[in-house]
Write an enzyme that holds these catalytic residues in place. Sequence first.
Site, mmCIF file in Angstrom:
data_model
loop_
_atom_site.group_PDB
_atom_site.id
_atom_site.type_symbol
_atom_site.label_atom_id
_atom_site.label_comp_id
_atom_site.label_asym_id
_atom_site.label_seq_id
_atom_site.Cartn_x
_atom_site.Cartn_y
_atom_site.Cartn_z
ATOM 1 N N ASP A 67 0.788 -1.261 -0.045
ATOM 2 C CA ASP A 67 0.112 0.029 -0.185
ATOM 3 C C ASP A 67 0.872 1.256 -0.245
ATOM 4 O O ASP A 67 1.907 1.251 0.087
ATOM 5 C CB ASP A 67 -0.643 -0.007 1.104
ATOM 6 C CG ASP A 67 -0.341 -0.361 2.579
ATOM 7 O OD1 ASP A 67 0.965 -0.421 2.551
ATOM 8 O OD2 ASP A 67 -0.835 -0.857 3.380
ATOM 9 N N HIS A 138 -7.010 -5.258 10.195
ATOM 10 C CA HIS A 138 -6.711 -4.762 8.754
ATOM 11 C C HIS A 138 -5.493 -5.672 8.377
ATOM 12 O O HIS A 138 -4.697 -5.491 8.978
ATOM 13 C CB HIS A 138 -6.961 -3.169 8.598
ATOM 14 C CG HIS A 138 -5.783 -2.447 8.813
ATOM 15 N ND1 HIS A 138 -5.774 -1.119 8.873
ATOM 16 C CD2 HIS A 138 -4.435 -2.799 9.342
ATOM 17 C CE1 HIS A 138 -4.450 -0.780 9.388
ATOM 18 N NE2 HIS A 138 -3.626 -1.595 9.316
ATOM 19 N N GLU A 143 -9.471 -2.207 5.391
ATOM 20 C CA GLU A 143 -10.104 -1.889 6.766
ATOM 21 C C GLU A 143 -11.418 -2.724 6.957
ATOM 22 O O GLU A 143 -12.164 -3.257 5.871
ATOM 23 C CB GLU A 143 -10.499 -0.254 6.754
ATOM 24 C CG GLU A 143 -9.477 0.571 6.612
ATOM 25 C CD GLU A 143 -8.592 0.724 7.639
ATOM 26 O OE1 GLU A 143 -8.380 -0.352 8.358
ATOM 27 O OE2 GLU A 143 -7.699 1.840 7.750
HETATM 28 P P1 PGA Z 1 2.084 -1.361 12.561
HETATM 29 O O1 PGA Z 1 1.058 -1.453 11.519
HETATM 30 O O2 PGA Z 1 2.966 -2.488 12.293
HETATM 31 O O3 PGA Z 1 2.704 -0.060 12.530
HETATM 32 O O4 PGA Z 1 1.605 -1.844 13.990
HETATM 33 C C1 PGA Z 1 0.548 -2.531 10.905
HETATM 34 C C2 PGA Z 1 -0.649 -2.580 10.212
HETATM 35 O O5 PGA Z 1 -1.332 -1.577 10.454
HETATM 36 O O6 PGA Z 1 -0.878 -3.261 9.330
#
Ligand code: PGA
Length: 261
Positions: A67, A138, A143
């Site tokens: 993404d 997610h 989401e």
């Molecule tokens: P993070 O995010 O590794 O910063 O906890 C993971 C995600 O939101 O997929």
Amino acid sequence: MRIYVSKDYEEMSKKAANIVAAQIYLRPNSVIGLATGSTPLLMYQELVRLHKEEGLDFSEVVTFNLDEYIGLPERDVNSYHYYMHNQFFNHINIRRDNIHIPNGMASNIDKECVDYERLIMVQGGIDLQVLGIGKNGHIGFNEPDVKFETATHRVKLDEETINANARFFQCIEQVPQYAISMGIKTIMHAKKVLLLANGSAKAEAVFKSVYGGITPETPASILQLHQDVTMVLDEGGAQMLGRSLANYNIDNALNRLQAQA
Ligand code: PGA
């Protein structure tokens, strides 16, 4: 689904790096799907170490990132372009034209999504997709929703995701509201999936993804239907799964469905 529980973040990251490295040793021209965020930071450091000290060769590897924010230029320190080059690509021998990250500055975002999806297909699909998981379950920026989004698409970020990511920005107003993300079908078409989660803040999302109903309200729960998922967790991330699950193979839902048929 295979689940490994490591004692801490460092051990989790080394295990994850070893799984990625094994994929590259077995197939040097592997197509690897990559994730950003805090979770894989140490995994990237370990992969850089394996490259520098043990000769792990990325010269034929092709990558696709999950993404990118819409509206952040590549040089913005909060863009995922910046993150990936800074944390990983600048330190390994990957060819620049083998790196793919959605272009969040594209003038036609819908076309960018279609082109990204097509590029993945042209490369023969993703061999190993690395995923983090959000507190809301997610994967990528898919989401919680009432339906599963399929292909690469434009996403409106959740309030919870914007709040979580605000820590990287000077103020919450600077966090982009939109992103481009691979879809659930894109992720599910990867031949193998490697999901990492550390810290107790992720424990509920991990639990729901492994044991909850398969629902777009917990996007990662769809992985129960994937044939080849490895989760590497630390003790915090695994704390709701129970001790008996440590380093255990869980039949995935697909096997259960097939058994019932
Ligand atoms: P993070 O995010 O590794 O910063 O906890 C993971 C995600 O939101 O997929």
